[in-house]
Scaffold this active site. Sequence first.
Site, short mmCIF file in Angstrom:
data_model
loop_
_atom_site.label_atom_id
_atom_site.label_comp_id
_atom_site.label_asym_id
_atom_site.label_seq_id
_atom_site.Cartn_x
_atom_site.Cartn_y
_atom_site.Cartn_z
N ASP A 1 0.98 -1.20 -0.12
CA ASP A 1 -0.05 0.08 0.12
C ASP A 1 0.83 1.27 0.08
O ASP A 1 2.16 1.13 0.02
CB ASP A 1 -1.01 -0.07 1.10
CG ASP A 1 -0.25 0.07 2.62
OD1 ASP A 1 0.76 0.75 2.67
OD2 ASP A 1 -0.90 -0.22 3.51
N HIS A 5 4.51 5.93 6.99
CA HIS A 5 4.73 5.72 8.43
C HIS A 5 5.77 6.39 9.05
O HIS A 5 6.55 6.86 8.29
CB HIS A 5 5.17 4.16 8.49
CG HIS A 5 4.28 3.00 7.78
ND1 HIS A 5 3.29 2.54 8.50
CD2 HIS A 5 4.45 2.61 6.57
CE1 HIS A 5 2.61 1.93 7.65
NE2 HIS A 5 3.08 1.86 6.64
#
Length: 121
Positions: A1, A5
């Site tokens: 995906d 982060h």
Amino acid sequence: DHATHTKLEKKREFAKAPSGMIGLETALSLAVTNLVKTHELSLMDVVSKLTINPAKFYNIDRGYIKENHRADIVIFNPDEKYIVREDEFASKASNSPFIGKKLYGRIKTTIYKGKIVYEDK
């Protein structure tokens, strides 16, 4: 995906860290450096592959410039060389295998929906 982060999330044991890395912020420069400067593709071929071709593939009305149309534009200097720096990423994280690499194709300005959202300092 394509989820981003944080640095904290990525600074874990490899198997426990969320997958993925920054790619979009260096995509154009990597293409200019590794495809245009090596004469594998023309600059116009690279621009098409990053703009109109994906828009056609996903059947969205983007990837070109037209009067009174949405203005999503990147202005860049294909001959300007720079070093990828960890502190220059706009993403939440800075996990890239290209940190410290010299690349051509420095982005100068990014315009999204007609508004400047990034300018090179």
